[in-house]
Design an enzyme around this catalytic site. Structure first.
Site, PDB file in Angstrom:
ATOM      1  N   CYS A 236       0.759  -1.264  -0.108  1.00  8.00           N
ATOM      2  CA  CYS A 236       0.207  -0.050  -0.013  1.00  8.00           C
ATOM      3  C   CYS A 236       0.943   1.134   0.040  1.00  8.00           C
ATOM      4  O   CYS A 236       1.428   1.348  -0.868  1.00  8.00           O
ATOM      5  CB  CYS A 236      -1.113  -0.043   1.204  1.00  8.00           C
ATOM      6  SG  CYS A 236      -2.488   0.722   0.879  1.00  8.00           S
TER       7      CYS A 236
ATOM      8  N   HIS B 149      -3.447  -5.071   1.669  1.00  9.01           N
ATOM      9  CA  HIS B 149      -2.820  -5.284   3.080  1.00  9.01           C
ATOM     10  C   HIS B 149      -2.796  -6.598   3.273  1.00  9.01           C
ATOM     11  O   HIS B 149      -3.786  -7.313   4.043  1.00  9.01           O
ATOM     12  CB  HIS B 149      -3.943  -4.499   4.094  1.00  9.01           C
ATOM     13  CG  HIS B 149      -3.483  -3.049   4.031  1.00  9.01           C
ATOM     14  ND1 HIS B 149      -2.764  -2.350   5.089  1.00  9.01           N
ATOM     15  CD2 HIS B 149      -4.141  -2.029   3.184  1.00  9.01           C
ATOM     16  CE1 HIS B 149      -2.819  -0.805   4.729  1.00  9.01           C
ATOM     17  NE2 HIS B 149      -3.629  -0.863   3.765  1.00  9.01           N
TER      18      HIS B 149
ATOM     19  N   GLU C 149      -0.938  -8.233   5.437  1.00  5.47           N
ATOM     20  CA  GLU C 149      -0.690  -8.288   6.928  1.00  5.47           C
ATOM     21  C   GLU C 149      -2.015  -8.488   7.545  1.00  5.47           C
ATOM     22  O   GLU C 149      -1.643  -8.782   8.926  1.00  5.47           O
ATOM     23  CB  GLU C 149       0.107  -7.446   7.337  1.00  5.47           C
ATOM     24  CG  GLU C 149      -0.458  -5.834   7.750  1.00  5.47           C
ATOM     25  CD  GLU C 149      -0.754  -5.075   6.524  1.00  5.47           C
ATOM     26  OE1 GLU C 149      -0.646  -5.347   5.318  1.00  5.47           O
ATOM     27  OE2 GLU C 149      -1.110  -3.847   6.748  1.00  5.47           O
TER      28      GLU C 149
HETATM   29  N1  GLN Z   1      -4.115   6.368   0.695  1.00  5.18           N
HETATM   30  C1  GLN Z   1      -2.865   6.050   1.387  1.00  5.18           C
HETATM   31  C2  GLN Z   1      -1.939   6.847   0.754  1.00  5.18           C
HETATM   32  O1  GLN Z   1      -1.975   7.218  -0.357  1.00  5.18           O
HETATM   33  C3  GLN Z   1      -2.017   4.645   1.373  1.00  5.18           C
HETATM   34  C4  GLN Z   1      -3.370   3.652   2.077  1.00  5.18           C
HETATM   35  C5  GLN Z   1      -2.712   2.520   2.665  1.00  5.18           C
HETATM   36  O2  GLN Z   1      -1.612   2.285   2.978  1.00  5.18           O
HETATM   37  N2  GLN Z   1      -3.770   1.904   3.254  1.00  5.18           N
HETATM   38  O3  GLN Z   1      -0.684   7.263   1.423  1.00  5.18           O
END
Ligand code: GLN
Length: 186
Positions: free
Chosen positions: A78, A163, A165
């Site tokens: 992410c 995610h 994890e």
């Molecule tokens: N939307 C977040 C960002 O742009 C990332 C989201 C996440 O890590 N769950 O930083």
């Protein structure tokens, strides 16, 4: 196997728990000295602007580039995917689009087929996730949602926009630790 988890901000604790359950020794990384002697590194999800500021504040950008640039396996999830892209640490030939599925509404789950994971599709949790909008020829796309790339590999770098994890499917972490072990022993 000593695996670092960047712990400036975001979802590092759940990664650490999963890695420990798989037998890795885990060190939370907050300052450059914490990178010493690592066999692998996880960049967790969180908020990419805050994480970028933390990396700058702690002087971590250059040591991260050296460690990862040397081929130490890294797993970015992410916001961790965003950190590795062309516009941030510049360690993967990918362009990520933040909050690509929509800001709040599009937190969702999807079943993903990974070409090299045995067993059923992976149930993936997406939280304000990015996607990979474009990538260079050295990047292999591993999974897509609605035609958008959400997982990729480039040499020793593995990224997913969800995610892994969260929940109890440890296959991607186990795959990452296979890479870490192979390099540590190699
Ligand atoms: N939307 C977040 C960002 O742009 C990332 C989201 C996440 O890590 N769950 O930083």
């Amino acid at each position: 196997m000593l695996v670092g988890v960047l712990a400036l901000q975001g979802g590092f604790a759940a990664h650490a728990r999963m890695l420990r359950a798989l037998g890795a020794e885990v060190r939370e990384v907050r300052v450059p000295a914490d990178l010493e002697g690592l066999d692998g590194l996880v960049l967790p999800g969180g908020e990419s602007t805050t994480m970028t500021l933390g990396i700058e504040r702690e002087g971590l950008a250059e040591p991260l580039r050296v460690l990862i640039g040397a081929g130490t396996p890294v797993f970015g999830t992410c916001a961790g995917l965003i950190m590795l892209d062309r516009a941030h640490l510049g360690l993967m030939d990918i362009e990520s689009r933040r909050n690509a599925f929509g800001r709040q509404v599009r937190s969702f789950e999807a079943d993903l087929d990974f070409p090299d994971l045995d067993g059923p599709p992976m149930r993936a949790v997406f939280i304000r996730a990015p996607w990979i909008a474009s990538h260079g020829p050295g990047v292999e796309i591993l999974a897509e949602v609605d035609g958008h790339a959400v997982a990729a590999r480039q040499e020793s770098r593995l990224v997913v926009s969800f995610h892994p994890e969260l929940g109890d499917d440890v296959r991607l972490h186990a795959r990452f630790l296979d890479d870490v072990r192979a390099r540590a022993e190699g």
